[in-house]
Design an enzyme around this catalytic site. Structure first.
Site, PDB file in Angstrom:
ATOM      1  N   LYS A   1       0.829  -1.211   0.000  1.00 19.38           N
ATOM      2  CA  LYS A   1       0.000   0.000   0.000  1.00 19.38           C
ATOM      3  C   LYS A   1       0.867   1.267   0.000  1.00 19.38           C
ATOM      4  CE  LYS A   1      -1.913   1.518   4.036  1.00 19.38           C
ATOM      5  NZ  LYS A   1      -1.589   2.927   4.305  1.00 19.38           N
ATOM      6  N   ASN A   2       1.777   1.361   0.979  1.00 24.30           N
ATOM      7  CA  ASN A   2       2.505   2.619   1.129  1.00 24.30           C
ATOM      8  C   ASN A   2       3.459   2.886  -0.030  1.00 24.30           C
ATOM      9  OD1 ASN A   2       1.113   3.046   3.442  1.00 24.30           O
ATOM     10  ND2 ASN A   2       2.800   2.538   4.841  1.00 24.30           N
TER      11      ASN A   2
ATOM     12  N   ARG B   1      -4.123  10.784   4.951  1.00 18.56           N
ATOM     13  CA  ARG B   1      -2.984  11.710   5.089  1.00 18.56           C
ATOM     14  C   ARG B   1      -2.005  11.622   3.940  1.00 18.56           C
ATOM     15  NH1 ARG B   1      -0.766  13.993   9.399  1.00 18.56           N
ATOM     16  NH2 ARG B   1       1.245  13.488   8.514  1.00 18.56           N
TER      17      ARG B   1
ATOM     18  N   CYS C   1      -4.764  12.502  13.798  1.00 15.44           N
ATOM     19  CA  CYS C   1      -5.476  11.263  13.512  1.00 15.44           C
ATOM     20  C   CYS C   1      -5.396  10.378  14.745  1.00 15.44           C
ATOM     21  CB  CYS C   1      -4.916  10.573  12.286  1.00 15.44           C
ATOM     22  SG  CYS C   1      -3.306   9.901  12.518  1.00 15.44           S
TER      23      CYS C   1
ATOM     24  N   ARG D   1       0.723  13.847  14.315  1.00 17.94           N
ATOM     25  CA  ARG D   1       1.256  13.709  12.960  1.00 17.94           C
ATOM     26  C   ARG D   1       1.331  15.029  12.186  1.00 17.94           C
ATOM     27  NH1 ARG D   1      -1.054   8.297  10.233  1.00 17.94           N
ATOM     28  NH2 ARG D   1       0.898   8.309   9.106  1.00 17.94           N
ATOM     29  N   PRO D   2       2.190  15.936  12.619  1.00 15.88           N
ATOM     30  CA  PRO D   2       2.327  17.202  11.893  1.00 15.88           C
ATOM     31  C   PRO D   2       3.011  17.009  10.536  1.00 15.88           C
ATOM     32  CG  PRO D   2       3.934  17.057  13.666  1.00 15.88           C
ATOM     33  CD  PRO D   2       3.093  15.822  13.758  1.00 15.88           C
TER      34      PRO D   2
ATOM     35  N   ASP E   1       5.342  19.437   9.584  1.00 19.02           N
ATOM     36  CA  ASP E   1       6.368  20.492   9.632  1.00 19.02           C
ATOM     37  C   ASP E   1       7.668  20.117   8.911  1.00 19.02           C
ATOM     38  OD1 ASP E   1       6.501  18.594  11.708  1.00 19.02           O
ATOM     39  OD2 ASP E   1       7.698  19.906  12.980  1.00 19.02           O
TER      40      ASP E   1
ATOM     41  N   ASP F   1       3.941  -0.074  12.368  1.00 25.38           N
ATOM     42  CA  ASP F   1       2.747  -0.623  11.717  1.00 25.38           C
ATOM     43  C   ASP F   1       2.502  -2.096  12.069  1.00 25.38           C
ATOM     44  OD1 ASP F   1       2.208   1.794  10.611  1.00 25.38           O
ATOM     45  OD2 ASP F   1       2.720   1.270   8.550  1.00 25.38           O
TER      46      ASP F   1
ATOM     47  N   VAL G   1       7.573   5.735  17.723  1.00 23.04           N
ATOM     48  CA  VAL G   1       7.330   6.504  16.489  1.00 23.04           C
ATOM     49  C   VAL G   1       6.116   7.426  16.618  1.00 23.04           C
ATOM     50  CG1 VAL G   1       6.942   6.361  13.999  1.00 23.04           C
ATOM     51  CG2 VAL G   1       8.451   4.704  15.117  1.00 23.04           C
TER      52      VAL G   1
ATOM     53  N   ARG H   1      -8.901  -0.157   4.572  1.00 26.92           N
ATOM     54  CA  ARG H   1      -7.940   0.799   4.001  1.00 26.92           C
ATOM     55  C   ARG H   1      -6.649   0.091   3.588  1.00 26.92           C
ATOM     56  NH1 ARG H   1      -6.189   5.073   7.853  1.00 26.92           N
ATOM     57  NH2 ARG H   1      -4.754   5.228   6.112  1.00 26.92           N
TER      58      ARG H   1
HETATM   59  C1  UD1 Z   1       4.361   6.483   7.044  1.00 23.05           C
HETATM   60  C2  UD1 Z   1       3.423   5.345   6.711  1.00 23.05           C
HETATM   61  C3  UD1 Z   1       2.770   4.805   7.977  1.00 23.05           C
HETATM   62  C4  UD1 Z   1       3.824   4.458   9.027  1.00 23.05           C
HETATM   63  C5  UD1 Z   1       4.784   5.615   9.247  1.00 23.05           C
HETATM   64  C6  UD1 Z   1       5.947   5.263  10.150  1.00 23.05           C
HETATM   65  C7  UD1 Z   1       2.656   5.916   4.474  1.00 23.05           C
HETATM   66  C8  UD1 Z   1       1.528   6.349   3.619  1.00 23.05           C
HETATM   67  N1  UD1 Z   1       2.409   5.823   5.792  1.00 23.05           N
HETATM   68  O1  UD1 Z   1       3.579   7.544   7.584  1.00 23.05           O
HETATM   69  O2  UD1 Z   1       2.004   3.662   7.632  1.00 23.05           O
HETATM   70  O3  UD1 Z   1       3.175   4.162  10.248  1.00 23.05           O
HETATM   71  O4  UD1 Z   1       5.337   6.042   7.985  1.00 23.05           O
HETATM   72  O5  UD1 Z   1       6.653   4.199   9.648  1.00 23.05           O
HETATM   73  O6  UD1 Z   1       3.734   5.624   3.995  1.00 23.05           O
HETATM   74  N2  UD1 Z   1       6.693  13.736  11.920  1.00 23.05           N
HETATM   75  C9  UD1 Z   1       6.756  15.061  12.323  1.00 23.05           C
HETATM   76  N3  UD1 Z   1       6.691  16.020  11.359  1.00 23.05           N
HETATM   77  C10 UD1 Z   1       6.535  15.723  10.037  1.00 23.05           C
HETATM   78  C11 UD1 Z   1       6.478  14.373   9.642  1.00 23.05           C
HETATM   79  C12 UD1 Z   1       6.560  13.403  10.609  1.00 23.05           C
HETATM   80  O7  UD1 Z   1       6.902  15.362  13.504  1.00 23.05           O
HETATM   81  O8  UD1 Z   1       6.469  16.653   9.211  1.00 23.05           O
HETATM   82  C13 UD1 Z   1       6.766  12.672  12.938  1.00 23.05           C
HETATM   83  C14 UD1 Z   1       5.454  11.873  13.024  1.00 23.05           C
HETATM   84  O9  UD1 Z   1       4.487  12.522  13.825  1.00 23.05           O
HETATM   85  C15 UD1 Z   1       5.938  10.563  13.593  1.00 23.05           C
HETATM   86  C16 UD1 Z   1       7.318  10.414  12.949  1.00 23.05           C
HETATM   87  O10 UD1 Z   1       7.717  11.708  12.540  1.00 23.05           O
HETATM   88  O11 UD1 Z   1       6.074  10.686  14.979  1.00 23.05           O
HETATM   89  C17 UD1 Z   1       7.384   9.474  11.760  1.00 23.05           C
HETATM   90  O12 UD1 Z   1       6.353   9.791  10.869  1.00 23.05           O
HETATM   91  P1  UD1 Z   1       6.475   9.549   9.295  1.00 23.05           P
HETATM   92  O13 UD1 Z   1       7.579   8.611   9.025  1.00 23.05           O
HETATM   93  O14 UD1 Z   1       6.502  10.863   8.616  1.00 23.05           O
HETATM   94  O15 UD1 Z   1       5.088   8.856   8.982  1.00 23.05           O
HETATM   95  P2  UD1 Z   1       4.233   8.994   7.673  1.00 23.05           P
HETATM   96  O16 UD1 Z   1       5.104   9.221   6.502  1.00 23.05           O
HETATM   97  O17 UD1 Z   1       3.103   9.947   7.918  1.00 23.05           O
END
Ligand code: UD1
Length: 420
Positions: free
Chosen positions: A25-26, A96, A120, A125-126, A128, A309, A331, A401
């Protein structure tokens, strides 16, 4: 109205047989977004037919991209003359990962207007890191009325450091930087297989991405990218879920179409728990379990650490292990919604901040429960497969999903599961 469908699962049957894993999926979601980087047609094979994939199709169709399913799992994506740069709230709020179109939009149209995804069920999950990256590449960004609006004359390569190896931010910046002027270096980049796959896809299109799988990725921008044909890798989280299904029911299941090297942390933890794992071929794993499950501690980490996950599914397994285990979620700050529902089934779980203390019980018993998110929902299915009696799981749209025909795949393994 939300979909009222639910699963009825009668537990206590050891699973036996073979399950074939669908496309990841991802990986499909980020590669679909990357198709926007070229005006030529792309063909994606082994795309899983999932709700999240349909959501991404909606998003890119809204932008003006032509998308068509051919045969079963092949997707044709034609981004020749798309010109809409706005991804509305109604679509982004359902998934997202829609945010992944921001990089391609800035690279192709020099403009993007995307709804802020919001929080969520698993944490704040920001976005930034994504925005910091786009700003470093020269984009002017403002946030207004719940939307992020970004503009740039032409993206310019730069050095970007992430505080945490974010999968989504690494992917978004890699896509944008592929068509930027000059060189971009991402430090503390995510090393996940999905990032490597996106990089391989971009390179096949003509991009110059180096360092994939390490924590420093460099991207030398090129003028244009071409359309390509690409096959999506197997879904490691779907595979891990069926591995736990075999273990928790005391069965023997052959997992087909899987990449064992992407599941090392999961395999190690299953073995520590006393489960037999046999890697038969490059793409085939057999899981069998006849003994009591041993308790193990788990800490989720960015790849190659244990995947967040699969945390919920392992928690389900630990509820009936011999002894006490501690699961630490590093995470996402609040990814334990499933603990409450597992408790309703008789599990002994205490949540303390980012830790869960799970004292194994002899047996789980059926109770009405509710999926709160995708992987938490999968954990409730796993617990039901091992529980005494018939469990009713509601809000299963979360599970749809990310799992292709889960009730059919489990029925084929002998499980008693019905969608109502
Ligand atoms: C992706 C996966 C999700 C998986 C996650 C972690 C997809 C579509 N989804 O989500 O299934 O659970 O990786 O392996 O690929 N963070 C920030 N700021 C940001 C971005 C992230 O603080 O701008 C933090 C998040 O809140 C979290 C951490 O970084 O605590 C990791 O998140 P991230 O790897 O970005 O997750 P996703 O890409 O959203």
């Amino acid at each position: 109205m939300q979909n009222p469908e639910r699963f009825l699962i009668t537990g206590g049957i050891p699973l036996h047989g073979t399950v074939v894993i669908d496309g990841a999926k991802n990986s499909a979601l980020s590669i679909m977004a990357a198709c926007l980087l070229t005006s030529e047609k792309c063909i994606l094979e082994n795309v899983p037919q999932l709700k999240d994939v349909y959501s991404m199709i909606e998003v890119i169709k809204t932008l003006g991209v032509k998308v068509e399913w051919k045969e079963n799992n092949t997707l044709y994506i034609d981004s020749d003359d798309f010109n809409n740069f706005e991804a509305p709230y109604e679509l982004v709020k359902t998934m997202r990962a829609s945010f992944l179109v921001m990089g391609p939009l800035l690279a192709r149209l020099n403009k993007a207007k995307i709804s802020l995804p919001g929080g969520c069920a698993i944490g704040a999950r920001p976005v930034d890191f994504h925005l910091k990256g786009f700003r470093a590449l020269g984009a002017d960004i403002i946030t207004e009325k719940g939307y992020i609006q970004a503009e740039v004359k032409r993206l310019k390569g730069n050095d970007i450091y992430f505080d945490f190896p974010s999968l989504g931010a690494t992917e978004n910046i890699m896509m944008a930087a592929s068509l930027a002027e000059g060189i971009t270096m991402i430090e503390n980049a995510a090393k996940d297989p999905e990032v490597i796959e996106l990089g391989n896809f971009l390179n096949k299109m003509g991009a110059k991405v180096n360092g994939l799988g390490s924590d420093i990725i460099t991207i030398e921008g090129v003028k244009r990218l071409k359309g390509v044909k690409y096959r999506i890798i197997p879904d490691r989280i779907e595979a891990g879920t069926y591995m736990v299904a075999a273990a928790i029911t005391g069965g023997t299941v052959e997992i087909d179409n899987v990449n064992p090297s992407y599941l090392k942390s999961c395999i190690v933890k299953l073995e520590e728990a006393g489960i037999k794992v046999e890697i038969k071929e490059d793409d085939n794993i057999i899981i069998s379990n006849t003994d009591a499950i041993k308790s193990v501690d788990i800490k989720t980490m960015p790849f190659p650490g244990f995947p967040t996950d699969l945390q919920a599914q392992f928690m389900a397994l630990m509820t009936i292990a011999n002894g006490t285990s501690i699961i630490t979620e590093n995470v996402f700050e609040s990814r334990f919604a499933h603990a409450g529902d597992l408790r309703r089934m008789g599990a002994d779980i205490k949540v303390e901040g980012r830790n869960c203390i799970i004292k194994g019980v002899k047996k789980l018993s059926a109770a009405p429960v509710m999926a709160s998110d995708l992987r938490g929902g999968a954990a409730l299915i796993l617990a039901s497969l091992a529980a005494e009696g018939t469990t009713e799981i509601s809000r299963i749209y979360h599970i749809d999903r990310g799992y292709v025909r889960i009730e059919d795949k489990l029925s084929n393994l002998g499980a008693k599961i019905k969608r109502e």
